[in-house]
Motif scaffolding. Structure first.
Motif, PDB file in Angstrom:
ATOM      1  N   ARG A  25       0.857  -1.183   0.000  1.00  0.00           N
ATOM      2  CA  ARG A  25       0.000   0.000   0.000  1.00  0.00           C
ATOM      3  C   ARG A  25       0.894   1.235   0.000  1.00  0.00           C
ATOM      4  NH1 ARG A  25      -4.843   0.265  -1.445  1.00  0.00           N
ATOM      5  NH2 ARG A  25      -5.736   1.427   0.300  1.00  0.00           N
ATOM      6  N   VAL A  26       0.722   2.119  -1.005  1.00  0.00           N
ATOM      7  CA  VAL A  26       1.629   3.246  -1.224  1.00  0.00           C
ATOM      8  C   VAL A  26       0.830   4.541  -1.367  1.00  0.00           C
ATOM      9  CG1 VAL A  26       3.404   4.226  -2.734  1.00  0.00           C
ATOM     10  CG2 VAL A  26       3.287   1.741  -2.391  1.00  0.00           C
ATOM     11  N   ARG A  27       1.352   5.597  -0.768  1.00  0.00           N
ATOM     12  CA  ARG A  27       0.797   6.949  -0.977  1.00  0.00           C
ATOM     13  C   ARG A  27       1.948   7.854  -1.410  1.00  0.00           C
ATOM     14  NH1 ARG A  27      -1.424  11.095   3.627  1.00  0.00           N
ATOM     15  NH2 ARG A  27       0.510  10.384   4.599  1.00  0.00           N
ATOM     16  N   VAL A  28       1.865   8.385  -2.624  1.00  0.00           N
ATOM     17  CA  VAL A  28       2.889   9.298  -3.136  1.00  0.00           C
ATOM     18  C   VAL A  28       2.592  10.700  -2.642  1.00  0.00           C
ATOM     19  CG1 VAL A  28       3.940  10.286  -5.201  1.00  0.00           C
ATOM     20  CG2 VAL A  28       3.294   7.864  -5.161  1.00  0.00           C
ATOM     21  N   ILE A  29       3.622  11.381  -2.128  1.00  0.00           N
ATOM     22  CA  ILE A  29       3.450  12.690  -1.491  1.00  0.00           C
ATOM     23  C   ILE A  29       4.368  13.710  -2.152  1.00  0.00           C
ATOM     24  CG2 ILE A  29       3.615  13.966   0.691  1.00  0.00           C
ATOM     25  CD1 ILE A  29       3.386  11.213   2.082  1.00  0.00           C
ATOM     26  N   ALA A  30       3.805  14.857  -2.490  1.00  0.00           N
ATOM     27  CA  ALA A  30       4.626  15.942  -3.036  1.00  0.00           C
ATOM     28  C   ALA A  30       5.554  16.479  -1.955  1.00  0.00           C
ATOM     29  CB  ALA A  30       3.728  17.064  -3.563  1.00  0.00           C
ATOM     30  N   ASN A  31       6.704  16.974  -2.369  1.00  0.00           N
ATOM     31  CA  ASN A  31       7.701  17.496  -1.431  1.00  0.00           C
ATOM     32  C   ASN A  31       8.282  18.798  -1.975  1.00  0.00           C
ATOM     33  OD1 ASN A  31       9.533  17.791   0.621  1.00  0.00           O
ATOM     34  ND2 ASN A  31      10.886  16.131  -0.037  1.00  0.00           N
ATOM     35  N   PRO A  32       7.468  19.889  -1.969  1.00  0.00           N
ATOM     36  CA  PRO A  32       7.925  21.146  -2.588  1.00  0.00           C
ATOM     37  C   PRO A  32       9.230  21.676  -2.037  1.00  0.00           C
ATOM     38  CG  PRO A  32       5.586  21.241  -2.094  1.00  0.00           C
ATOM     39  CD  PRO A  32       6.108  19.994  -1.445  1.00  0.00           C
ATOM     40  N   ALA A  33       9.514  21.394  -0.756  1.00  0.00           N
ATOM     41  CA  ALA A  33      10.748  21.896  -0.164  1.00  0.00           C
ATOM     42  C   ALA A  33      11.979  21.281  -0.813  1.00  0.00           C
ATOM     43  CB  ALA A  33      10.754  21.626   1.338  1.00  0.00           C
ATOM     44  N   PHE A  34      11.793  20.138  -1.497  1.00  0.00           N
ATOM     45  CA  PHE A  34      12.921  19.482  -2.154  1.00  0.00           C
ATOM     46  C   PHE A  34      12.647  19.290  -3.645  1.00  0.00           C
ATOM     47  CE2 PHE A  34      15.930  15.818  -2.746  1.00  0.00           C
ATOM     48  CZ  PHE A  34      17.068  16.492  -2.366  1.00  0.00           C
TER      49      PHE A  34
END
Length: 828
Positions: free
Chosen positions: A677-686
């Motif tokens: 089970r996977v949730r992709v998360i944005a990472n604007p700081a990087f």
């Protein structure tokens, strides 16, 4: 002061803001009143152009007189544009206040259909200008509302003043990736900045029209006096006849003085001896209200007064432009569209303001309930050695978590003092040997309003805190560039003052269960008991299961066989082909068969270090809520798979050596073909910097994951000026991704490459050591506008990189890199 302005802002917003909804909606309707009337009344104000001469005002008047022989013609409005019809205003009949308006064919003088729905717009106009109140009372009420809107606009600007004043993105960029309250706040504040100039214009012009004292004062500044009505025409002797009116002569005089007229509004006086008044606009007028005025003798056609707009004083032209500014026509159609959108946005501000207010109230009520529970848990004796639990809360979330944490400690017999940073001072910190901080970040990494004073005092304090051990739980939203910025700033300052961190700052992204589980481990360390005797620590957080999707393990490769360190594996997953992410993105992984629904379950975790001197060196395994584990993505969507670099974690449990829950399952227990089970998360700081610039990638260990996704994106984009500085243990066994790095180097995509190894037999070196060796080149790259990306361990590597950069370019320059987004980190 800021807190006071905040209280005033929301109070005025939820009171006057409700009425301002009406003003905004009616204003948006009136913005295109003329166009709407034409759409609803085709063939009334505009007809097809004909190959025939256009009637003059005298001919229009004669045609109207035939149609209404008993009525007096009070006004005529004509336009020079072909196809525009003539509007004739008839004087009101006896006992009525308004006369009829008729439209005539400009070529034949034939009567056209009546104009429908104009009364509706008149009603809307009265609501917009006077709230349907008597004229004077309505003007004053609207003036007060205009003052309220002006106050809301300016106070809102002050309240959201960003830390990076010179960065236009901080002012104007709306991030649609934000969710919940963060998105509402962004919508409310950023859109408010977009329309603020429009609201200032709305309010200042509205105040001018609402209050006589303001109008007379402004007119005085502009050197303009009110238009004086012409003196009434002298009465004729009894039985005398007025001289004949020659409208044709008057019109000829007008056309001779204004050959470039576009619109002419003839006010025909009741007395034949009074002058004819004509208000007109030129074809080259800057806006529709740039009007000139003429007075003409009706009998002789002689010019009595001529005041073209172009010959008015600057003050007179400014006064004549107020209405055009108010509706936006001063700037043509683009200006009208902008003012229409500003008007239409007013209800949106009222709605989002109410939603933010209700959310804040909900959080405050929840925090109050937790405070009541904590107070009911018992008092702390004066001679106890209490733990300080301090919080910095903007909406109440941090306060609620702090009180939940305090209640858990209190229930286990640990004395605890709970304080808001609003009332805490650095000298008070000295009294505590153990401290926990729950710190929210406001906007782009700024301290909450209540913590601004403490933050200022802490950064100028001279107190030493070598005796203190502390931990920071930082709350934030990963979609902000300065994710958990205040929490990290607080941690850095406490370290500078000598305090000892129990562990790196724990970042909580929108109630992330994994982060809260790690915080529970901190609390258990302070309790110092075993799992059986420790109370359950149910910190409120939840992640919806539908945020996750099923992926399948299709590959697992050990990248460092023979290494003295723990195994580093490349895990390859296949799943949603439509999944999309940016370089530097993250993934939450549920280990094994667990799902978010299993979050309340307990799981064994490694023993944690003691919380304070004098306690046992290690504790029994703590009960921590099951939670997903977070990893940096090492691939791009174009690769067709999702790749992770996972370090296998080993620890000693009560039953002997064991593997970490998630890393152990991914690297050892799971089989190829198993679902994850996977949730992709944005990472604007990087995320990738907004402009294509030289880029320096610095990291160690599993931090290669985040760096690799960036480098792959740069190679695909053809960006050649890249520099990789990467550290591991031994060159022979830990040269991870060596073949891919070599191919980039051979293709000219890595003109600078520094691979360092800390445990080589030839002598160890860390990335920060190599940075100091190559300081001159680093400074040159930074001077050329390079962006620095750091990914890997917070302890050791990231701190060493910070220190090396500060030595090379100075603290001020490093802070500038951070402020402008050119120093990006994903550290853990």
């Amino acid at each position: 002061m800021k807190k006071l302005w905040f209280q005033l802002h929301w109070f005025v917003g939820i009171t006057a803001g409700t009425i301002l909804i009406l003003i905004g909606l009616t204003g948006s309707i009136l913005s295109f009143r003329e166009e709407l009337l034409d759409f609803l009344n085709p063939g009334v104000r505009n007809i097809a152009v004909q190959d025939a001469p256009v009637l003059t005002p005298p001919q229009i008047a004669a045609a109207a007189k035939v149609l209404h022989p008993e009525a007096r013609i009070a006004s005529i409005i004509i336009y020079s544009e072909p196809g525009s019809t003539a509007r004739v205003g008839l004087a009101p009949a006896k006992g009525e206040t308004r006369g009829e308006a008729i439209f005539l064919n400009p070529y034949t003088g034939a009567l056209l259909p009546p104009l429908h729905y104009d009364e509706v717009f008149e009603w809307v106009d009265s609501l917009h200008r006077h709230l349907l109140l008597p004229r004077d009372a309505g003007r004053i009420a609207l003036g007060i509302l205009a003052l309220c809107l002006l106050g809301l606009s300016l106070s809102g600007l002050y309240l959201r003043w960003p830390r990076r004043v010179g960065d236009w993105r901080a002012w104007l960029k709306l991030d649609f990736r934000l969710k919940g309250r963060s998105f509402l706040w962004g919508l409310h504040s950023v859109v408010g900045t977009w329309v603020m100039l429009g609201y200032v214009i709305f309010t200042l012009t509205g105040i001018y029209w609402s209050f006589d004292v303001v109008r007379s004062t402004v007119d005085g500044w502009l050197g303009v006096s009110r238009v004086v009505r012409e003196a009434p025409a002298p009465k004729l002797p009894k039985g005398g006849k007025p001289p004949p009116v020659d409208l044709a002569a008057s019109w000829a005089t007008f056309e001779g003085a204004a050959p470039n007229w576009r619109m002419a509004f003839l006010r025909i006086p009741e007395r034949a001896t009074a002058p004819l008044q004509i208000v007109w606009t030129a074809k080259d007028a800057p806006h529709v209200r740039a009007r000139g005025r003429m007075s003409i003798n009706q009998q002789t056609g002689a010019m009595l007064k001529n005041e073209p707009y172009a010959q008015m004083t600057v003050g007179g032209q400014a006064q004549a432009s107020f209405y055009a500014l108010h509706v936006g026509s001063f700037f043509g159609m683009p200006g009208r569209i902008v003012m229409f959108l500003c008007s239409l946005a007013l209800p949106g501000f009222a709605i989002t303001g109410w939603m933010l207010y209700l959310n804040r109230r909900k959080q405050k009520r929840s925090a109050a309930a937790e405070r009541k529970k904590f107070a009911a848990g018992g008092a702390v004796t004066a001679d106890a050695d209490p733990v300080l639990l301090a919080y910095a809360s903007q909406t109440g979330s941090a306060e609620r978590l702090a009180l939940q944490s305090a209640a858990a400690l209190q229930a286990a017999g640990v004395p605890v003092h709970v304080h808001s940073l609003e009332k805490l001072t650095p000298p008070q910190l000295v009294k505590y040997r153990r401290a926990l901080f729950v710190a929210s970040s406001f906007g782009e990494g700024e301290p909450p309003d209540a913590a601004r004073r403490f933050n200022r005092l802490l950064h100028t304090a001279a107190e030493e805190l070598q005796h203190m051990q502390y931990a920071v739980l930082a709350l934030g939203d990963r979609n902000y560039a300065q994710f958990c910025g205040f929490g990290h700033a607080l941690d850095a300052r406490l370290r500078t003052m000598g305090a000892q961190a129990l562990h790196p700052t724990i970042e909580v992204d929108n109630g992330d269960t994994g982060a809260l589980a790690r915080w529970s481990g901190t609390l258990h360390a302070l309790i110092g008991g075993d799992a059986a005797s420790a109370p359950e620590m149910a910190l409120s957080a939840a992640v919806a299961d539908n945020d996750y999707t099923n992926w399948r393990i299709v590959g697992r490769t050990l990248l460092n066989p023979g290494s003295v360190g723990d195994g580093l594996y490349e895990i390859t997953l296949s799943g949603d082909p439509a999944a999309d992410w940016r370089p530097g993105a993250l993934a939450d992984i549920w280990p094994g068969h667990y799902t978010p629904a299993d979050a309340p379950l307990a799981a064994q975790t490694p023993s944690v270090p003691a919380a304070s001197p004098g306690t046992q060196a290690t504790l029994a395994p703590a009960v921590i809520s099951l939670a997903p584990r977070r990893y940096s993505l090492a691939s791009l969507p174009g690769d067709g798979v999702l790749q992770l670099l996972v370090r296998q974690v080993r620890y000693e449990s009560a039953s002997g050596p064991a593997l970490g829950l998630a890393s152990g399952w991914l690297t050892n227990d799971a089989q190829v073909g198993d679902e994850v089970r996977v949730r992709v998360i944005a990472n604007p700081a990087f995320d990738t910097y907004t402009e294509a610039r030289p880029s320096i990638y610095i990291g160690n260990g599993s931090g290669m994951a985040g760096l690799r996704s960036h480098l792959r994106a740069r190679v695909q984009a053809g960006e050649r000026r890249n520099w990789l500085i990467f550290g591991e243990r031994q060159r022979e066994f830990d040269s991870i991704c060596a073949q891919e790095i070599a191919s980039w180097r051979a293709a000219g995509m890595l003109p600078e490459l520094d691979l360092v190894f800390s445990r080589d037999v030839t002598g160890g070196e860390y990335v920060q050591d190599r940075m100091r060796v190559r300081a001159d080149v680093l400074r040159d790259w930074i001077a050329d506008g390079a962006v620095l990306y750091v990914c890997g361990s917070l302890q050791g590597m990231a701190a060493g990189v910070d220190a090396a950069l500060e030595e090379m370019i100075g603290r001020a320059a490093l802070d500038d890199l951070i402020e402008t987004g050119r120093y990006r980190r994903d550290v853990y």
